[in-house]
Motif scaffolding. Sequence first.
Motif, PDB file in Angstrom:
ATOM      1  N   ALA A 191       0.828  -1.205   0.000  1.00 36.39           N
ATOM      2  CA  ALA A 191       0.000   0.000   0.000  1.00 36.39           C
ATOM      3  C   ALA A 191       0.864   1.259   0.000  1.00 36.39           C
ATOM      4  O   ALA A 191       0.481   2.279  -0.553  1.00 36.39           O
ATOM      5  CB  ALA A 191      -0.932  -0.009   1.187  1.00 36.39           C
ATOM      6  N   ALA A 192       2.044   1.181   0.605  1.00 37.09           N
ATOM      7  CA  ALA A 192       2.928   2.348   0.683  1.00 37.09           C
ATOM      8  C   ALA A 192       3.673   2.595  -0.629  1.00 37.09           C
ATOM      9  O   ALA A 192       3.990   3.729  -0.958  1.00 37.09           O
ATOM     10  CB  ALA A 192       3.922   2.172   1.819  1.00 37.09           C
ATOM     11  N   GLU A 193       3.944   1.541  -1.399  1.00 35.52           N
ATOM     12  CA  GLU A 193       4.697   1.710  -2.646  1.00 35.52           C
ATOM     13  C   GLU A 193       4.002   2.585  -3.670  1.00 35.52           C
ATOM     14  O   GLU A 193       4.630   3.483  -4.226  1.00 35.52           O
ATOM     15  CB  GLU A 193       5.035   0.334  -3.231  1.00 35.52           C
ATOM     16  CG  GLU A 193       6.097  -0.408  -2.463  1.00 35.52           C
ATOM     17  CD  GLU A 193       6.330  -1.796  -2.965  1.00 35.52           C
ATOM     18  OE1 GLU A 193       5.677  -2.212  -3.951  1.00 35.52           O
ATOM     19  OE2 GLU A 193       7.168  -2.494  -2.382  1.00 35.52           O
ATOM     20  N   PRO A 194       2.704   2.405  -3.977  1.00 38.45           N
ATOM     21  CA  PRO A 194       2.055   3.292  -4.948  1.00 38.45           C
ATOM     22  C   PRO A 194       1.985   4.734  -4.456  1.00 38.45           C
ATOM     23  O   PRO A 194       2.082   5.663  -5.247  1.00 38.45           O
ATOM     24  CB  PRO A 194       0.651   2.719  -5.100  1.00 38.45           C
ATOM     25  CG  PRO A 194       0.742   1.320  -4.654  1.00 38.45           C
ATOM     26  CD  PRO A 194       1.844   1.293  -3.641  1.00 38.45           C
ATOM     27  N   ALA A 195       1.854   4.933  -3.149  1.00 36.59           N
ATOM     28  CA  ALA A 195       1.810   6.278  -2.597  1.00 36.59           C
ATOM     29  C   ALA A 195       3.149   6.976  -2.776  1.00 36.59           C
ATOM     30  O   ALA A 195       3.215   8.172  -3.079  1.00 36.59           O
ATOM     31  CB  ALA A 195       1.423   6.245  -1.127  1.00 36.59           C
ATOM     32  N   GLN A 196       4.254   6.232  -2.619  1.00 38.13           N
ATOM     33  CA  GLN A 196       5.575   6.825  -2.805  1.00 38.13           C
ATOM     34  C   GLN A 196       5.845   7.089  -4.280  1.00 38.13           C
ATOM     35  O   GLN A 196       6.491   8.074  -4.629  1.00 38.13           O
ATOM     36  CB  GLN A 196       6.651   5.895  -2.252  1.00 38.13           C
ATOM     37  CG  GLN A 196       6.640   5.818  -0.739  1.00 38.13           C
ATOM     38  CD  GLN A 196       7.678   4.820  -0.226  1.00 38.13           C
ATOM     39  OE1 GLN A 196       8.309   4.118  -0.995  1.00 38.13           O
ATOM     40  NE2 GLN A 196       7.834   4.770   1.092  1.00 38.13           N
ATOM     41  N   ALA A 197       5.361   6.236  -5.164  1.00 37.19           N
ATOM     42  CA  ALA A 197       5.578   6.415  -6.593  1.00 37.19           C
ATOM     43  C   ALA A 197       4.818   7.628  -7.116  1.00 37.19           C
ATOM     44  O   ALA A 197       5.279   8.314  -8.030  1.00 37.19           O
ATOM     45  CB  ALA A 197       5.148   5.167  -7.343  1.00 37.19           C
ATOM     46  N   ALA A 198       3.661   7.925  -6.524  1.00 36.53           N
ATOM     47  CA  ALA A 198       2.849   9.063  -6.953  1.00 36.53           C
ATOM     48  C   ALA A 198       3.432  10.391  -6.445  1.00 36.53           C
ATOM     49  O   ALA A 198       3.196  11.431  -7.030  1.00 36.53           O
ATOM     50  CB  ALA A 198       1.412   8.911  -6.453  1.00 36.53           C
ATOM     51  N   ALA A 199       4.193  10.332  -5.361  1.00 37.29           N
ATOM     52  CA  ALA A 199       4.729  11.561  -4.780  1.00 37.29           C
ATOM     53  C   ALA A 199       5.942  12.075  -5.493  1.00 37.29           C
ATOM     54  O   ALA A 199       6.523  11.720  -6.363  1.00 37.29           O
ATOM     55  CB  ALA A 199       5.094  11.320  -3.325  1.00 37.29           C
TER      56      ALA A 199
END
Length: 90
Positions: free
Chosen positions: A82-90
């Motif tokens: 769940a944290a990986e897509p959030a970091q990729a979008a940032a």
Amino acid sequence: MVKIRLTRGGAKKRPFYHIVVTDQRNKRDGRAIERIGYYNPVARGAEPRVQIDTARVDHWVGVGAQLSEKVDQLYRDAVKAAAEPAQAAA
């Protein structure tokens, strides 16, 4: 003690597990307090392998529930995923 663990379902040679909150004295597939996700170890194609309501896990751990080894591993993987897509979008 309240535990968060797996209960088995599915057909012979096709396991499917629900992630449940239950009293540790109950049988493996016995009565559960709450169902908070599932784990499908034989998922194919686009089928999701794991689905966990992380907010409910955090709630139950906050009030004293303990995770089984496998559920702890699945939970950590779900939080990381769940944290990986959030970091990729940032």
